[in-house]
Motif scaffolding. Structure first.
Motif: not given
Length: 265
Positions: A214-243
Motif C-alpha cells: 500500500h506504499r504511497g497511500r494513506t495508511n490506516e489501521p487495517a494495514y496492520t495486517a500487512d506489516t504483521a504478515r511481513s514481520l511474522a515471515a521475518t521472524l519465522g512465525l505463522d501469521a496466527e501465532a504472530f497475531a
C-alpha cells in the motif's frame, strides 16, 4: 486478532469516515487500536474518539514536534488527564532531530523527562518517539531508569541496533511499523530478529508510512495486517501465532486494556 499499537485517528485524513476506517480494520483482523496523542491540549479529542468506539484506547502526551508549543506541561497535569478508563498510556514523547526547525534539544528533553515522570506516577507505559537521536535517547533513558523504573515502548522503530539493544536491556518493548516491509529495510529486519519475541509490537503509525503493498497511500489501521504478515515471515512465525504473540504483548504492556476480573470481556 491483531492490535494496532500506534495510530492517529484524530488526524484530518480520517475525519470523513472514521467508522469506515475502524470497520475496515476489524474486517482485516485488527480488533483493537491505540490512538496516540500529539498534544496534551487535545486530550478531550482523543478521549471522545475512544469513548465513541469500543475498539479504541488512547494516550495523553506531547509529540517532540510540539515540544515548543507545550514545553512546561507538568507531570501531574498529564497524570490527571490520563485518569480515564480508556486512557492506557503516556505520550508520544521523545527526541526528534531530523528537521532543522525542530524544537531545541533542551526543550525536547525537558518534555520527555516530564512524560517519563508522568509514566512513573501513573504506572502507565510511555510511548517513545526517537528519530536521529539514538545516543541522546539512550543517555536519557538510562539516566531516568536509574531514578525509578517505568515501562515504555520504542515506537515505529527505525533507529540503530544499539538503541534497540539498550531499550531491551532497560526492559522496554520495541514496535515495528510499515517501514519494516520496505525492500531496503534489510537492516531493520535484522534488528527485529534480535528483539526478544515477548517485547515486539506491531503498528501502523497511520496515516503515515503505509506498508507494502500500500506504499504511497494513506495508511490506516487495517494495514496492520500487512506489516504483521511481513514481520511474522521475518521472524519465522505463522501469521496466527504472530497475531497472538503481539496482541498478548500489547495487553501486557498496556495492562489497563485488560478486562478486570469479573467484568465482561
Amino acid at each position: 486478532m491483531l492490535v494496532d499499537s500506534h495510530c492517529h485517528l484524530d488526524f484530518p485524513d480520517f475525519a470523513a469516515d472514521l467508522p469506515g476506517v475502524i470497520a475496515r480494520a476489524k474486517a482485516a483482523g485488527v480488533g483493537g487500536m491505540l490512538t496516540i496523542a500529539t498534544r496534551v491540549a487535545k486530550a478531550d479529542t482523543y478521549r471522545a474518539i475512544a469513548e465513541a468506539h469500543p475498539e479504541v484506547w488512547y494516550t495523553v502526551g506531547t509529540h517532540p514536534h510540539g515540544a515548543a508549543e507545550e514545553p512546561d506541561v507538568a507531570p501531574d497535569v498529564i497524570a490527571r488527564l490520563a485518569d480515564h478508563p480508556r486512557c492506557v498510556g503516556i505520550g508520544e514523547a521523545g527526541l526528534d532531530y531530523h528537521y532543522a526547525d525542530a524544537a531545541p534539544a533542551m526543550v525536547q528533553e525537558q518534555v520527555l523527562r516530564a512524560h517519563i515522570e508522568a509514566a512513573r506516577v501513573t504506572g502507565l507505559p510511555l510511548v517513545i518517539h526517537a528519530r536521529d537521536a539514538d545516543e541522546h535517547m539512550e543517555r536519557v533513558l538510562a539516566d531516568e531508569m536509574g531514578r525509578g523504573r517505568f515501562s515504555a515502548v520504542l515506537h515505529c522503530f527505525s533507529s540503530g541496533a544499539r538503541l534497540a539493544e539498550a531499550g531491551v536491556e532497560l526492559g522496554l518493548f520495541v514496535s515495528f511499523s510499515g517501514i519494516v516491509t520496505f525492500r531496503r529495510s534489510t537492516a531493520l529486519r535484522d534488528i527485529a530478529r534480535q528483539v526478544p519475541h515477548d517485547r515486539i509490537l506491531v503498528e501502523t503509525d497511520a496515516p503515515f508510512l503505509a506498508p507494502e503493498p500500500h506504499r504511497g497511500r494513506t495508511n490506516e489501521p487495517a494495514y496492520t495486517a500487512d506489516t504483521a504478515r511481513s514481520l511474522a515471515a521475518t521472524l519465522g512465525l505463522d501469521a496466527e501465532a504472530f497475531a497472538r504473540l503481539t496482541s498478548a504483548n500489547f495487553h501486557r504492556l498496556f495492562a489497563k486494556t485488560q478486562p478486570k476480573a469479573g467484568a465482561p470481556a
